[in-house]
Design a protein around this motif. Sequence first.
Motif, PDB file in Angstrom:
ATOM      1  N   SER A  44       0.831  -1.198   0.000  1.00 66.06           N
ATOM      2  CA  SER A  44       0.000   0.000   0.000  1.00 66.06           C
ATOM      3  C   SER A  44       0.866   1.248   0.000  1.00 66.06           C
ATOM      4  N   ASP A 109      -9.185  -3.138   4.307  1.00 70.05           N
ATOM      5  CA  ASP A 109      -7.840  -2.569   4.211  1.00 70.05           C
ATOM      6  C   ASP A 109      -7.852  -1.076   3.908  1.00 70.05           C
ATOM      7  N   GLY A 110      -8.588  -0.665   2.874  1.00 65.88           N
ATOM      8  CA  GLY A 110      -8.555   0.732   2.445  1.00 65.88           C
ATOM      9  C   GLY A 110      -9.120   1.673   3.482  1.00 65.88           C
ATOM     10  N   ASN A 114      -7.001   4.572   5.616  1.00 70.63           N
ATOM     11  CA  ASN A 114      -7.390   5.973   5.443  1.00 70.63           C
ATOM     12  C   ASN A 114      -7.843   6.591   6.761  1.00 70.63           C
ATOM     13  N   THR A 465     -12.688   4.369  -6.605  1.00 68.52           N
ATOM     14  CA  THR A 465     -11.729   3.395  -6.091  1.00 68.52           C
ATOM     15  C   THR A 465     -10.656   3.086  -7.123  1.00 68.52           C
ATOM     16  N   GLN A 469      -5.929  -0.614  -5.533  1.00 69.13           N
ATOM     17  CA  GLN A 469      -6.381  -0.839  -4.161  1.00 69.13           C
ATOM     18  C   GLN A 469      -7.273  -2.067  -4.087  1.00 69.13           C
ATOM     19  N   SER A 473      -6.479  -5.423  -1.894  1.00 65.66           N
ATOM     20  CA  SER A 473      -7.401  -5.927  -0.881  1.00 65.66           C
ATOM     21  C   SER A 473      -7.782  -7.375  -1.138  1.00 65.66           C
ATOM     22  N   THR A 548     -13.157   0.679   0.021  1.00 65.37           N
ATOM     23  CA  THR A 548     -11.992   0.658  -0.870  1.00 65.37           C
ATOM     24  C   THR A 548     -11.641   2.004  -1.493  1.00 65.37           C
ATOM     25  N   ALA A 550     -10.341   5.601  -2.744  1.00 63.35           N
ATOM     26  CA  ALA A 550      -9.024   6.224  -2.665  1.00 63.35           C
ATOM     27  C   ALA A 550      -9.032   7.387  -1.681  1.00 63.35           C
TER      28      ALA A 550
END
Length: 571
Positions: A44, A109-110, A114, A465, A469, A473, A548, A550
């Motif tokens: 990442s 994960d995302g 963040n 997204t 990413q 994931s 997910t 961005a």
Amino acid sequence: MGRPLRRTPRALAAALGSLVVTAGVVPAAAGAPERVETPVASSSPITDVAESVVRVRIPLPASAGPRPRDCDWLSYLRFRHRNGPAASAGADRILVAQPGVLEGAGAFDGVARNTIVEAAGNGKYVEFWALDRRSNCLEDNTGVLAGLAARDPHLAVDYYYRDRPVGGRRFAGYQTNDQVRWLQNVGLAQTVRDQYDLMTAELPDPAARKRKMLCGGHSLGGILTGYFAEWDFDGDESTTADAGYNQCSGYFALDTRIQTGLPGLEGQVPAELVPVIERGADAVRAGLESGAVPRALSAPAVINTETMNLLAIAGLAARVDPGGRSDLSTYIPAGFNTDTTYRLLFSRDLATFLRGSPRVQDFGFTNAAALGGLMDDQSQPLAFIQASVGFFDGGRVVDKDFPVPNDLARAGLPVLRNLLGTESKAIPDEPNGPLYGWRDFDDVAGLPYRSKDGTPFTSPAKEVTAIAQLARSLSEHPLDFTEDYFPTRIVTDIALAAAPGVADGAVHDDGIKANPTINLQAGDGIGFSDPRPGDVVGPGYQHLDVLTAAPVQNGGRPEIISVSLARFATR
């Protein structure tokens, strides 16, 4: 994509070691369960966040029946800021997240990364615990992780489909209904109990749990959190220190609501998969006991253990070689499940589906385009698997009028919106022609592709997204994005919660109201499309995008879901 790399066992072990760092067994305090925490490497671009997989031994009761040893452990992905405290007890807040249907810990994960970075910018260190449900213990991620370590997706296909071992281990095959008999005893009560036992084992101080922990989830995870809030865990409802709502200081809902019951769930799990629900709790129990009702949610194609694993393999290919030509549809051996899934997902119209031509194998796709075709909201027909990750490029693209014509989907009927999502579907239309590539979410401005009604298929406002990413994931985590063996009993218990013996522990009716809630909704999400005062809405987001998206959106906008969640957690 090149030919498979042939690695010696020692070289393969070294490659795998670069992905998952050696585990550390933490000495347990007197009476505490055995615990293992293993750091996880990640590609990442958000490097300020440390990830580890935590396993705690909390056995099922003997009444659950025979099961693999691994299923007596509970697991979660622990995300924390690298500059923050090493021990969870030192964190300012801990967000504990339940996944949705057919979803695993890796899906978070995302949003986890963040949110942690945003909170650190506000001067607070938060942790994010992405839970794996008990049933995820049945998954074998060896092939995907080995393929990632070797940067060779063929290695994963060889492991799962060609009986080729990895590090001396062979894939045992996808578990049959008879092999997962014990899942018939893993329903709503066991699922909320598992969360309680894990939280109390990891943070034994009840005052600290009440002060630091926020409980929530994505999709079905919001409903599970609702039941958790109302549950009484010591069997004595006159004592409330053990009540679910007293384990949390607040709730967060990711494209869901913190509630009990199943409103909107028909958009995620077709009721036809478990029609016996209509006959009542006794019929369901008998069906699970006999095996007439599948113990893990399954359909002949698209939704089953094998196709969930296919998403991980597609993510792996897009992760290691996004611009390379995809050959997974030809390298994976033909079979009814995979062939039917391809036909359902990549047929332009009903006539194409019926005659089976042109086939997906007749088109050229990059690995990124193949993944986008499987999960993007302009291609994937099922709303609960959709993300907004960009669009096809490189050849003619036309309306995808299967399984439902776009004209009918645009009518806005709630049942179709919940099932298929909001966006017109599109499909490449030049078999044996160009190599179709993928334009990422931040590179769709000016694309010439339009639907037959003259409107563009997409725009920057509808894409949120990054395809990279999504690929990470799906493929990078030892606890993966999907849940291959989702227990049918969870859905049937929620649907039949009023029946005696199903949800008897949900006695604290005001548990949901006992703590503040933040509702973080996908603007184009499913099922829960009833806007309410105070909702935070991600414009253009689909169901998976709340997990997910961005960190920086098109036009330079901050990612609203994680920014809002971080503020809620740290205020």
